[in-house]
Design a protein around this motif. Structure first.
Motif, short mmCIF file in Angstrom:
data_model
loop_
_atom_site.label_atom_id
_atom_site.label_comp_id
_atom_site.label_asym_id
_atom_site.label_seq_id
_atom_site.Cartn_x
_atom_site.Cartn_y
_atom_site.Cartn_z
N LYS A 1 6.46 13.52 2.38
CA LYS A 1 5.53 14.55 1.63
C LYS A 1 4.68 13.26 1.44
O LYS A 1 3.30 13.76 1.43
CB LYS A 1 5.68 14.96 0.76
N VAL A 2 4.50 11.69 1.18
CA VAL A 2 3.62 10.83 0.88
C VAL A 2 3.07 10.65 2.03
O VAL A 2 4.02 10.81 2.92
CB VAL A 2 4.09 9.32 0.14
N SER A 3 1.90 10.86 2.00
CA SER A 3 0.74 9.98 3.51
C SER A 3 1.16 8.72 3.90
O SER A 3 1.54 7.97 2.78
CB SER A 3 -0.76 10.17 2.88
N GLY A 4 1.79 8.65 5.18
CA GLY A 4 1.77 8.42 6.04
C GLY A 4 3.89 7.44 6.08
O GLY A 4 4.02 6.77 6.67
N ILE A 5 4.54 8.28 5.18
CA ILE A 5 6.01 8.39 5.56
C ILE A 5 6.50 9.94 6.47
O ILE A 5 6.72 10.86 5.74
CB ILE A 5 6.40 8.22 3.89
N GLU B 1 8.85 11.02 8.98
CA GLU B 1 10.59 11.10 9.63
C GLU B 1 10.67 9.63 10.48
O GLU B 1 11.61 9.18 9.49
CB GLU B 1 10.93 11.73 10.64
N ALA B 2 10.34 9.39 11.43
CA ALA B 2 10.65 7.91 11.61
C ALA B 2 10.43 6.64 10.82
O ALA B 2 11.64 5.88 10.48
CB ALA B 2 9.29 6.97 12.74
N ALA B 3 9.36 6.57 9.91
CA ALA B 3 10.33 5.40 8.53
C ALA B 3 10.87 6.42 7.52
O ALA B 3 11.92 5.28 7.31
CB ALA B 3 8.85 6.02 8.00
N TYR B 4 10.81 7.16 7.86
CA TYR B 4 12.07 7.80 6.81
C TYR B 4 13.64 7.33 7.24
O TYR B 4 14.39 7.19 6.44
CB TYR B 4 11.93 9.78 6.55
N SER B 5 13.74 6.81 8.00
CA SER B 5 14.78 7.54 9.24
C SER B 5 15.64 5.61 8.61
O SER B 5 17.07 5.08 8.65
CB SER B 5 15.16 7.02 10.47
N LYS B 6 14.93 4.44 8.33
CA LYS B 6 15.01 3.56 8.45
C LYS B 6 15.09 3.21 6.82
O LYS B 6 15.80 2.25 6.59
CB LYS B 6 13.46 2.77 8.16
N ILE B 7 14.93 3.59 6.14
CA ILE B 7 15.20 3.43 3.94
C ILE B 7 15.56 4.50 3.74
O ILE B 7 15.96 5.11 2.40
CB ILE B 7 13.24 4.15 3.88
N LYS B 8 16.30 5.91 4.84
CA LYS B 8 17.42 7.42 3.90
C LYS B 8 19.05 6.41 3.32
O LYS B 8 18.78 7.06 2.39
CB LYS B 8 17.47 8.32 5.21
N ASP B 9 19.17 5.68 4.01
CA ASP B 9 20.61 4.92 3.62
C ASP B 9 20.11 3.93 2.07
O ASP B 9 21.19 3.50 1.73
CB ASP B 9 21.29 4.51 4.32
N ASP B 10 19.27 3.66 1.99
CA ASP B 10 18.55 2.67 0.86
C ASP B 10 17.88 3.47 -0.50
O ASP B 10 17.94 2.65 -1.47
CB ASP B 10 18.07 1.63 1.19
N ILE B 11 18.25 4.71 -0.24
CA ILE B 11 17.21 4.71 -1.40
C ILE B 11 17.92 5.84 -1.87
O ILE B 11 19.09 6.90 -1.70
CB ILE B 11 15.55 5.32 -1.16
N SER C 1 0.48 -0.91 -0.12
CA SER C 1 0.02 -0.16 -0.09
C SER C 1 0.73 1.17 0.55
O SER C 1 0.57 1.62 -0.64
CB SER C 1 -0.79 -0.20 1.18
N ARG C 2 1.82 1.37 0.63
CA ARG C 2 2.80 2.35 0.84
C ARG C 2 3.23 2.50 -0.08
O ARG C 2 4.22 3.47 -0.91
CB ARG C 2 3.47 2.34 1.85
N ALA C 3 3.84 1.23 -0.88
CA ALA C 3 4.86 1.80 -2.41
C ALA C 3 3.74 2.25 -2.99
O ALA C 3 4.54 2.91 -3.62
CB ALA C 3 4.66 0.02 -2.66
N ARG C 4 2.85 1.52 -3.30
CA ARG C 4 1.28 2.52 -4.60
C ARG C 4 1.47 3.75 -4.45
O ARG C 4 1.27 4.55 -5.29
CB ARG C 4 0.26 1.36 -4.12
N ASP C 5 1.30 4.27 -3.11
CA ASP C 5 1.23 5.13 -3.04
C ASP C 5 2.51 6.30 -2.98
O ASP C 5 2.48 7.68 -3.83
CB ASP C 5 1.44 5.49 -0.92
N ILE C 6 3.92 5.66 -2.58
CA ILE C 6 5.02 6.50 -3.86
C ILE C 6 5.19 6.85 -5.04
O ILE C 6 5.49 7.42 -5.84
CB ILE C 6 5.72 6.22 -2.77
N VAL C 7 4.40 5.70 -5.77
CA VAL C 7 4.64 5.39 -7.34
C VAL C 7 3.40 6.98 -7.67
O VAL C 7 3.07 7.10 -8.68
CB VAL C 7 4.24 4.36 -7.77
N ASP C 8 1.97 6.95 -6.88
CA ASP C 8 0.82 8.00 -7.13
C ASP C 8 1.36 9.00 -6.52
O ASP C 8 0.99 9.90 -7.48
CB ASP C 8 -0.32 7.30 -6.28
N TYR C 9 2.53 8.73 -5.76
CA TYR C 9 1.85 10.59 -5.61
C TYR C 9 3.79 10.95 -6.81
O TYR C 9 3.11 12.47 -7.22
CB TYR C 9 3.34 11.19 -4.31
#
Length: 213
Positions: free
Chosen positions: A194-198, A200-210, A171-179
Motif C-alpha cells: 500500500k506504500v507508494s512505490g512498492i 508486487e515485484a518489490a514485495y517479492s524481494k523482501i517478503k521473506d525478510d519482513i 526514500s522508500r524506507a521513509r515512505d514506509i515509516v510515514d505510511y
C-alpha cells in the motif's frame, strides 16, 4: 668486349648502391617484436625479479570493499576495508559498541561483504522471550543464535533497518515509516504494498525478510 663487361659491372654496382640508399631512406624502421621487449642493458637480474615480485604482490592483495556500520555504535558510517575482513574489525573502526548496544546479536567473527549494512541493535530492541536472545524488528545481517534469520518488523523498524532490505533505499524506507505513522500498524506483510512505490515485484524481494507484530 672487355670494356663492355666493365660497363655492365659498373652499372650493377650503381644500381645496388641506389637500392640500398632508397631502402635506408624510405623503408620503415623495423625491429623484431622480441627486441622491443628486451630489458635495458643496465637492468640486473635482481631488478627483474623484484619487478615480478611486485606484480605478483599487487595481484594477490585483496580488493577493497565498503560496509555501512550503523545502529548502536559510537561512530556510524561507511567504512573501506579489505575483502575478507571480519565484523569485529568493522565494529572497531566504528568506535566500538555504544553503551546501549545489544552485543549478543552480533556475530563478531563473521566475514563482511561489499555493500553490506551492519546494524547493531539497541538493548531495548531485544524481545523478552527466549531470555532476550532474539530480536524484534532488527537485523544485523547475521543469523540469530538458533541459526534462523532474523526478520525486520515493518511496524517498528527504523529507516536504517528498513534500508537493509533488498531494493529499499532511504526514500522508500521513509515512505514506509510515514505510511504507518499516518495509517497505523500494518496488519499483514502484504500491506506494505500500500506504500507508494512498492509493488508486487518489490514485495517479492523482501517478503521473506519482513514480519508484522
Amino acid at each position: 668486349m672487355h670494356k663492355t663487361n666493365k660497363l655492365i659491372i659498373f652499372a650493377l654496382a650503381v644500381l645496388i648502391c641506389g637500392s640500398i640508399y632508397y631502402m635506408s631512406d624510405y623503408m620503415p624502421d623495423y625491429r623484431p617484436e622480441s627486441m622491443t621487449e628486451m630489458p635495458d642493458a643496465g637492468t640486473t637480474d635482481a631488478e627483474l625479479q623484484n619487478g615480478k615480485n611486485d606484480t605478483a604482490l599487487q595481484e594477490s592483495q585483496p580488493e577493497l570493499i565498503y560496509v555501512y556500520v550503523c545502529g548502536s555504535v559510537n561512530e556510524p558510517g561507511v567504512y573501506e576495508v579489505r575483502e575478507g575482513s571480519r565484523v569485529h574489525e568493522l565494529i572497531a573502526l566504528a568506535g566500538g559498541f555504544a553503551e546501549d548496544a545489544y552485543t549478543l546479536s552480533v556475530s563478531m567473527a563473521k566475514t563482511v561483504t561489499d555493500g553490506q549494512t551492519l546494524y547493531v541493535p539497541h538493548l531495548d530492541e531485544a524481545e523478552d522471550d527466549v531470555a532476550g536472545s532474539r530480536l524484534s524488528g532488527s537485523v544485523t545481517g547475521d543469523d540469530d543464535i538458533y541459526g534462523q534469520k532474523t526478520k525486520i518488523n515493518i511496524n517498528t523498524a527504523s529507516v536504517e533497518q528498513l534500508m537493509t532490505l533488498k531494493g529499499i533505499g532511504e526514500s522508500r524506507a521513509r515512505d514506509i515509516v510515514d505510511y504507518r505513522t499516518r495509517n497505523g500498524s500494518f496488519k499483514k506483510t502484504e500491506d506494505v504494498m500500500k506504500v507508494s512505490g512498492i509493488k508486487e515485484a518489490a514485495y517479492s524481494k523482501i517478503k521473506d525478510d519482513i514480519c508484522v507484530k
